[in-house]
Design a protein around this motif. Structure first.
Motif, PDB file in Angstrom:
ATOM      1  N   SER A   1      -8.460   1.060   3.587  1.00  0.00           N
ATOM      2  CA  SER A   1      -7.660   1.809   4.443  1.00  0.00           C
ATOM      3  C   SER A   1      -8.150   1.434   6.008  1.00  0.00           C
ATOM      4  O   SER A   1      -9.168   0.591   6.438  1.00  0.00           O
ATOM      5  CB  SER A   1      -7.833   3.078   4.303  1.00  0.00           C
ATOM      6  OG  SER A   1      -9.145   3.750   4.476  1.00  0.00           O
TER       7      SER A   1
ATOM      8  N   ASP B   1      -3.484  -2.813   0.336  1.00  0.00           N
ATOM      9  CA  ASP B   1      -3.139  -1.889  -0.838  1.00  0.00           C
ATOM     10  C   ASP B   1      -3.866  -2.475  -2.185  1.00  0.00           C
ATOM     11  O   ASP B   1      -4.355  -3.499  -2.385  1.00  0.00           O
ATOM     12  CB  ASP B   1      -1.440  -1.994  -1.114  1.00  0.00           C
ATOM     13  CG  ASP B   1      -1.128  -1.340   0.345  1.00  0.00           C
ATOM     14  OD1 ASP B   1      -1.662  -0.596   0.970  1.00  0.00           O
ATOM     15  OD2 ASP B   1       0.023  -1.707   0.555  1.00  0.00           O
TER      16      ASP B   1
ATOM     17  N   GLN C   1      -0.046  -0.102  -6.304  1.00  0.00           N
ATOM     18  CA  GLN C   1       0.792   0.760  -5.298  1.00  0.00           C
ATOM     19  C   GLN C   1       1.705  -0.629  -4.863  1.00  0.00           C
ATOM     20  O   GLN C   1       3.151  -0.225  -4.488  1.00  0.00           O
ATOM     21  CB  GLN C   1       0.011   1.366  -4.270  1.00  0.00           C
ATOM     22  CG  GLN C   1      -0.700   2.364  -4.598  1.00  0.00           C
ATOM     23  CD  GLN C   1      -1.603   3.118  -3.388  1.00  0.00           C
ATOM     24  OE1 GLN C   1      -2.698   3.029  -3.468  1.00  0.00           O
ATOM     25  NE2 GLN C   1      -0.686   3.774  -2.636  1.00  0.00           N
ATOM     26  N   ASP C   2       1.370  -1.499  -4.389  1.00  0.00           N
ATOM     27  CA  ASP C   2       2.092  -2.573  -3.856  1.00  0.00           C
ATOM     28  C   ASP C   2       1.426  -4.130  -3.863  1.00  0.00           C
ATOM     29  O   ASP C   2       0.797  -4.270  -2.870  1.00  0.00           O
ATOM     30  CB  ASP C   2       2.246  -2.283  -2.158  1.00  0.00           C
ATOM     31  CG  ASP C   2       3.276  -3.091  -1.486  1.00  0.00           C
ATOM     32  OD1 ASP C   2       3.707  -3.783  -2.167  1.00  0.00           O
ATOM     33  OD2 ASP C   2       3.527  -2.972  -0.326  1.00  0.00           O
TER      34      ASP C   2
ATOM     35  N   THR D   1      -3.827   6.659   5.399  1.00  0.00           N
ATOM     36  CA  THR D   1      -2.565   5.527   4.988  1.00  0.00           C
ATOM     37  C   THR D   1      -2.653   5.160   3.675  1.00  0.00           C
ATOM     38  O   THR D   1      -3.806   4.859   3.103  1.00  0.00           O
ATOM     39  CB  THR D   1      -2.493   4.356   5.990  1.00  0.00           C
ATOM     40  OG1 THR D   1      -3.829   3.731   5.655  1.00  0.00           O
ATOM     41  CG2 THR D   1      -2.451   4.985   7.497  1.00  0.00           C
ATOM     42  N   GLN D   2      -1.703   4.983   3.069  1.00  0.00           N
ATOM     43  CA  GLN D   2      -1.289   4.581   1.743  1.00  0.00           C
ATOM     44  C   GLN D   2      -2.531   5.173   0.644  1.00  0.00           C
ATOM     45  O   GLN D   2      -3.026   4.564  -0.131  1.00  0.00           O
ATOM     46  CB  GLN D   2      -1.553   2.980   1.487  1.00  0.00           C
ATOM     47  CG  GLN D   2      -0.601   2.251   2.592  1.00  0.00           C
ATOM     48  CD  GLN D   2       0.720   2.399   1.950  1.00  0.00           C
ATOM     49  OE1 GLN D   2       0.984   2.521   0.652  1.00  0.00           O
ATOM     50  NE2 GLN D   2       1.766   2.304   2.700  1.00  0.00           N
TER      51      GLN D   2
ATOM     52  N   TRP E   1       1.046   8.221  -5.688  1.00  0.00           N
ATOM     53  CA  TRP E   1       0.983   8.066  -4.444  1.00  0.00           C
ATOM     54  C   TRP E   1       2.150   8.298  -3.681  1.00  0.00           C
ATOM     55  O   TRP E   1       3.281   8.868  -4.251  1.00  0.00           O
ATOM     56  CB  TRP E   1       0.549   6.694  -4.200  1.00  0.00           C
ATOM     57  CG  TRP E   1       1.650   5.682  -4.708  1.00  0.00           C
ATOM     58  CD1 TRP E   1       2.583   5.033  -3.816  1.00  0.00           C
ATOM     59  CD2 TRP E   1       1.757   5.165  -5.987  1.00  0.00           C
ATOM     60  NE1 TRP E   1       3.614   4.111  -4.666  1.00  0.00           N
ATOM     61  CE2 TRP E   1       2.878   4.218  -5.894  1.00  0.00           C
ATOM     62  CE3 TRP E   1       1.002   5.355  -7.074  1.00  0.00           C
ATOM     63  CZ2 TRP E   1       3.218   3.460  -7.172  1.00  0.00           C
ATOM     64  CZ3 TRP E   1       1.360   4.615  -8.252  1.00  0.00           C
ATOM     65  CH2 TRP E   1       2.530   3.728  -8.223  1.00  0.00           C
TER      66      TRP E   1
ATOM     67  N   LYS F   1       7.247   5.822   0.327  1.00  0.00           N
ATOM     68  CA  LYS F   1       7.088   5.093   1.623  1.00  0.00           C
ATOM     69  C   LYS F   1       8.058   5.810   2.686  1.00  0.00           C
ATOM     70  O   LYS F   1       9.167   6.174   2.395  1.00  0.00           O
ATOM     71  CB  LYS F   1       7.662   3.486   1.264  1.00  0.00           C
ATOM     72  CG  LYS F   1       7.190   2.784   2.407  1.00  0.00           C
ATOM     73  CD  LYS F   1       7.328   1.369   2.109  1.00  0.00           C
ATOM     74  CE  LYS F   1       6.764   0.412   3.196  1.00  0.00           C
ATOM     75  NZ  LYS F   1       7.260  -1.179   2.979  1.00  0.00           N
TER      76      LYS F   1
ATOM     77  N   ASP G   1       3.807   8.782   2.412  1.00  0.00           N
ATOM     78  CA  ASP G   1       2.653   7.892   2.357  1.00  0.00           C
ATOM     79  C   ASP G   1       1.613   7.892   3.076  1.00  0.00           C
ATOM     80  O   ASP G   1       0.590   7.380   3.123  1.00  0.00           O
ATOM     81  CB  ASP G   1       3.189   6.597   1.923  1.00  0.00           C
ATOM     82  CG  ASP G   1       3.978   5.831   3.543  1.00  0.00           C
ATOM     83  OD1 ASP G   1       4.502   6.876   4.071  1.00  0.00           O
ATOM     84  OD2 ASP G   1       4.032   4.823   3.584  1.00  0.00           O
TER      85      ASP G   1
END
Length: 392
Positions: free
Chosen positions: A11, A81, A85-86, A263-264, A302, A305, A309
């Motif tokens: 992060s 990430d 998640q991504d 974040t995230q 999570w 977006k 998020d």
């Protein structure tokens, strides 16, 4: 850099990668990242290198960097990430032009003492292992060029190295019991203004803003709200409703850190009924099967977006919540003995402190408090019976 961790991301303020050169190498130029210090480049008269330090520290560039300084998978402020998640943002890249290193795979020496901060301590990196040279293909895929050398470095994470105390805790409640089980006292530390002055601030303090803008603002030092648990993050699990074939849970994540926006973020929970999740509201969800496909009791959640998020800093907006609808399994479902509460909870990959099982909300007809009044009459009756038998 690839992040192969399932539920621990890097992060803000992002990663910092360091190493020590084996000889007297210098960094002539970089694309996609930059060295934090140039070092002593006095022996280069005309055009000094980007960095002459023997042990450079590299950081990612910020979003919005000019295109001529970018490379693929760069310029995300060091945020990486997780693959769950991504996957498209689970890597970070940069390009380095090295001088005084040699021109063959015999003269080029592998750097040593790799370090990774993400953003603080916690990662331990092994030595660089020379592998098969990487091949790079042209855009049409018809030609490949080969790197001079390729080496791989693996870094592993330890929560004990990252921080001396936990970073999150869990509280519990239910519709069938008025008791709210708070986080255990001093889960992440204790309030002590004598040894740790300024470690927390009250929510209604007139000096709240000045404390937030204090000396630790730019160093990432946490400033948490004064609570009994002193954790930056609290996860609350509430057993909300009971239907004929389903039951509903509400999960609330609260941020008590006045200096940190998460974040995230992600949340991992272990519960035996997660193999029957029917509906989820306002969170993304993915099952994790660390024990193989036969056991599905771990779920990763999570935020959506552009919706939730980003877990805002402590205050009115510093929370995220969702509800989970689960189908009952007649063979295992019960509200007895705390079965409806999670077994383990992780926030951003860190294990959260759970209350003691003895403190879980009990069913009204199974509560120890309802059985306790019977103990004294039984004891008196036993004494009287023993006395009568003695006289007989």
């Amino acid at each position: 850099m690839f992040n192969y961790q399932q539920f621990r991301h890097i992060s803000a303020p992002g990663w910092q990668l360091g190493w020590t050169w084996a000889k007297k190498e210098v960094i002539w130029s970089m694309v996609g990242a930059q060295a934090t210090e140039q070092g002593d480049c006095s022996k280069f008269k005309s055009s000094p290198p980007h960095s002459c330090k023997r042990d450079p520290t590299i950081v990612d560039l910020l979003p919005g960097t000019p295109y001529n300084q970018q490379i693929a998978n760069c310029c995300k402020a060091g945020v990486i990430d997780t693959f769950n998640q991504d996957p498209s943002n689970a890597a970070s890249s940069f390009q380095v032009s090295v001088g005084l290193a040699g021109t063959t795979n015999k003269t080029v020496k592998v750097p040593k003492n790799f370090t990774l901060k993400a953003p603080g301590p916690g990662y331990t990196c092994g030595r660089a292992i020379v592998g098969k040279p990487t091949k790079y293909f042209t855009s049409d895929g018809r030609r490949a060029t080969q790197a001079l050398m390729t080496w791989n470095v693996t870094c592993t994470y330890s929560q004990f190295l990252a921080q001396k105390t936990p970073s999150c805790c869990v509280s519990l409640s239910s519709f069938y019991n008025d008791t709210i089980v708070n986080c255990p006292t001093c889960s992440c530390g204790c309030q002590n203004n004598n040894t740790r002055p300024g470690s927390c601030v009250n929510e209604n303090s007139p000096y709240l803003q000045s404390a937030i803008d204090g000396p630790g603002k730019y160093t990432g030092q946490p400033l948490v709200q004064c609570t009994s648990h002193m954790c930056p993050i609290r996860i609350h699990w509430h057993v909300k409703l009971n239907y004929k074939d389903y039951w509903r849970v509400k999960v609330t994540i609260t941020n008590f850190n006045y200096r940190m926006n998460y974040t995230q973020w992600n949340l991992v929970v272990q519960h035996p009924n997660f193999d029957n999740i029917t509906k989820l509201f306002s969170f993304n969800y993915k099952p994790l099967t660390p024990y193989g496909g036969g056991i599905n009791d771990t779920a990763m959640f999570w935020g959506m977006k552009f919706y939730n998020d980003l877990l805002m800093q402590a205050g009115p907006l510093g929370n995220a919540q969702s509800e989970i609808l689960l189908k009952k399994d007649s063979a295992t479902f019960t509200f007895d003995k705390g079965w409806a509460f999670p077994r383990r909870v992780y926030f951003n990959g860190d294990n959260c402190v759970m209350p003691s099982p003895d403190a879980y909300p009990w069913l009204p007809n199974a509560s120890p408090l309802t059985k306790q009044p019977l103990t004294l009459p039984l004891l008196v009756f036993s004494i009287l019976l023993a006395t009568l038998l003695a006289y007989v």
